[in-house]
Design an enzyme around this catalytic site. Sequence first.
Site, PDB file in Angstrom:
ATOM      1  N   ARG A 129      30.857  47.856  30.766  1.00 53.46           N
ATOM      2  CA  ARG A 129      31.770  48.951  31.127  1.00 53.46           C
ATOM      3  C   ARG A 129      32.242  49.710  29.884  1.00 53.46           C
ATOM      4  O   ARG A 129      32.520  49.120  28.850  1.00 53.46           O
ATOM      5  CB  ARG A 129      32.995  48.403  31.862  1.00 53.46           C
ATOM      6  N   ARG A 173      39.887  35.748  32.993  1.00 53.40           N
ATOM      7  CA  ARG A 173      40.421  36.614  34.059  1.00 53.40           C
ATOM      8  C   ARG A 173      39.920  36.141  35.424  1.00 53.40           C
ATOM      9  O   ARG A 173      40.657  36.175  36.416  1.00 53.40           O
ATOM     10  CB  ARG A 173      40.000  38.072  33.811  1.00 53.40           C
TER      11      ARG A 173
HETATM   12  P1  AP5 Z   1      35.740  48.990  37.766  1.00 54.66           P
HETATM   13  O1  AP5 Z   1      35.819  49.980  38.875  1.00 54.66           O
HETATM   14  O2  AP5 Z   1      36.274  49.380  36.430  1.00 54.66           O
HETATM   15  O3  AP5 Z   1      36.302  47.565  38.244  1.00 54.66           O
HETATM   16  P2  AP5 Z   1      37.798  47.073  38.470  1.00 54.66           P
HETATM   17  O4  AP5 Z   1      37.791  46.196  39.672  1.00 54.66           O
HETATM   18  O5  AP5 Z   1      38.743  48.230  38.456  1.00 54.66           O
HETATM   19  O6  AP5 Z   1      37.944  46.203  37.155  1.00 54.66           O
HETATM   20  P3  AP5 Z   1      39.175  45.937  36.200  1.00 54.66           P
HETATM   21  O7  AP5 Z   1      38.627  45.183  35.007  1.00 54.66           O
HETATM   22  O8  AP5 Z   1      39.923  47.198  35.876  1.00 54.66           O
HETATM   23  O9  AP5 Z   1      40.034  45.015  37.038  1.00 54.66           O
HETATM   24  P4  AP5 Z   1      41.059  44.014  36.549  1.00 54.66           P
HETATM   25  O10 AP5 Z   1      41.700  43.639  37.821  1.00 54.66           O
HETATM   26  O11 AP5 Z   1      40.537  42.901  35.719  1.00 54.66           O
HETATM   27  O12 AP5 Z   1      41.907  44.850  35.476  1.00 54.66           O
HETATM   28  P5  AP5 Z   1      43.276  45.627  35.548  1.00 54.66           P
HETATM   29  O13 AP5 Z   1      43.152  46.813  34.693  1.00 54.66           O
HETATM   30  O14 AP5 Z   1      43.762  45.776  36.935  1.00 54.66           O
HETATM   31  O15 AP5 Z   1      34.170  48.614  37.624  1.00 54.66           O
HETATM   32  C1  AP5 Z   1      33.738  47.715  36.622  1.00 54.66           C
HETATM   33  C2  AP5 Z   1      32.336  48.143  36.137  1.00 54.66           C
HETATM   34  O16 AP5 Z   1      31.401  47.968  37.208  1.00 54.66           O
HETATM   35  C3  AP5 Z   1      32.254  49.630  35.733  1.00 54.66           C
HETATM   36  O17 AP5 Z   1      31.433  49.728  34.593  1.00 54.66           O
HETATM   37  C4  AP5 Z   1      31.603  50.313  36.949  1.00 54.66           C
HETATM   38  O18 AP5 Z   1      30.825  51.445  36.568  1.00 54.66           O
HETATM   39  C5  AP5 Z   1      30.728  49.188  37.521  1.00 54.66           C
HETATM   40  N1  AP5 Z   1      30.618  49.245  38.989  1.00 54.66           N
HETATM   41  C6  AP5 Z   1      31.598  49.555  39.879  1.00 54.66           C
HETATM   42  N2  AP5 Z   1      31.140  49.484  41.155  1.00 54.66           N
HETATM   43  C7  AP5 Z   1      29.842  49.082  41.055  1.00 54.66           C
HETATM   44  C8  AP5 Z   1      28.814  48.820  42.031  1.00 54.66           C
HETATM   45  N3  AP5 Z   1      29.040  48.947  43.349  1.00 54.66           N
HETATM   46  N4  AP5 Z   1      27.593  48.420  41.592  1.00 54.66           N
HETATM   47  C9  AP5 Z   1      27.369  48.286  40.246  1.00 54.66           C
HETATM   48  N5  AP5 Z   1      28.276  48.541  39.281  1.00 54.66           N
HETATM   49  C10 AP5 Z   1      29.496  48.926  39.678  1.00 54.66           C
HETATM   50  O19 AP5 Z   1      44.252  44.562  34.846  1.00 54.66           O
HETATM   51  C11 AP5 Z   1      44.116  44.238  33.484  1.00 54.66           C
HETATM   52  C12 AP5 Z   1      45.157  43.195  33.102  1.00 54.66           C
HETATM   53  O20 AP5 Z   1      46.478  43.723  33.315  1.00 54.66           O
HETATM   54  C13 AP5 Z   1      45.131  41.896  33.927  1.00 54.66           C
HETATM   55  O21 AP5 Z   1      44.196  40.963  33.407  1.00 54.66           O
HETATM   56  C14 AP5 Z   1      46.576  41.423  33.763  1.00 54.66           C
HETATM   57  O22 AP5 Z   1      46.793  40.829  32.505  1.00 54.66           O
HETATM   58  C15 AP5 Z   1      47.360  42.725  33.816  1.00 54.66           C
HETATM   59  N6  AP5 Z   1      47.772  43.092  35.180  1.00 54.66           N
HETATM   60  C16 AP5 Z   1      47.364  44.175  35.896  1.00 54.66           C
HETATM   61  N7  AP5 Z   1      47.926  44.187  37.119  1.00 54.66           N
HETATM   62  C17 AP5 Z   1      48.718  43.091  37.182  1.00 54.66           C
HETATM   63  C18 AP5 Z   1      49.539  42.537  38.205  1.00 54.66           C
HETATM   64  N8  AP5 Z   1      49.668  43.109  39.410  1.00 54.66           N
HETATM   65  N9  AP5 Z   1      50.192  41.379  37.930  1.00 54.66           N
HETATM   66  C19 AP5 Z   1      50.094  40.783  36.724  1.00 54.66           C
HETATM   67  N10 AP5 Z   1      49.322  41.247  35.718  1.00 54.66           N
HETATM   68  C20 AP5 Z   1      48.629  42.396  35.940  1.00 54.66           C
END
Ligand code: AP5
Length: 215
Positions: A129, A173
């Site tokens: 990504r 994660r």
């Molecule tokens: P993408 O769409 O970026 O996936 P995503 O599910 O949004 O992934 P994230 O890494 O953003 O999720 P996350 O939950 O770990 O992180 P967040 O930022 O929320 O797609 C990923 C890749 O796959 C891309 O390259 C895309 O092009 C590709 N792709 C997509 N669809 C595809 C398909 N169908 N086929 C093939 N390829 C595909 O959180 C980060 C951190 O913040 C957490 O670890 C935590 O520390 C904190 N945090 C955030 N929210 C909370 C909460 N509510 N409570 C506590 N801590 C929190």
Amino acid sequence: MALNLVIFGPPGAGKGTQSEALRDKYNLEHLSTGDMLREAVKNGTETGLLAKQYMEGGKLVPDEVVIKIISDKVATIAADRGTLFDGFPRTLDQAAALDKALEGNGRKIDAVVFLNVPDEEVVTRLCGRRMCPACNAIYHVTGKPPKKEGVCDNEGAALIQRADDNETVIRQRLDTYHSQTQPVIDYYGKKNLLKEVGLTGSPQETSRKIFEYLD
Ligand code: AP5
């Protein structure tokens, strides 16, 4: 009528990618706790300084911190404006807090779209990504490359790799997701709100399935 949605799934399931499509199609306010926390880290706020250590370690930021961020934000959104929650809730306490925050002005969650993607696919997706630091657009080095290598199609900014997108942190994660976030599936299952979408061929095919269900 305003549509209030949760997009749910493991890290890298495609929540952010599908949020872009859902936001545009249904004219939703998109709230991503991950984006909000990264913004706080970038700005060096008190919340950002606290959150950084958890995010870099692949752990959840404490409930009270994220619940406050989301509750404050929800209170500013007009009741007739549909909202898309991306990356929240991630624990049972967060799910209960979201219901309470929405109830405050007569709203409720209408559907939870669950992107169920296996761990090894998550690792492949996240290792490749790339993100735009200006507009948060999401790319993949092979699956969704930008028109010009390393440059955002919208902003012309140099793409970056997120600090938590390395294999060690990705696996942490995933452990966090399986132990702390998966129980939320049952919470929404019991309320009959869950729509599971499994692995599909492409982001477009995933969007098609989600739209078909929501329409
Ligand atoms: P993408 O769409 O970026 O996936 P995503 O599910 O949004 O992934 P994230 O890494 O953003 O999720 P996350 O939950 O770990 O992180 P967040 O930022 O929320 O797609 C990923 C890749 O796959 C891309 O390259 C895309 O092009 C590709 N792709 C997509 N669809 C595809 C398909 N169908 N086929 C093939 N390829 C595909 O959180 C980060 C951190 O913040 C957490 O670890 C935590 O520390 C904190 N945090 C955030 N929210 C909370 C909460 N509510 N409570 C506590 N801590 C929190």
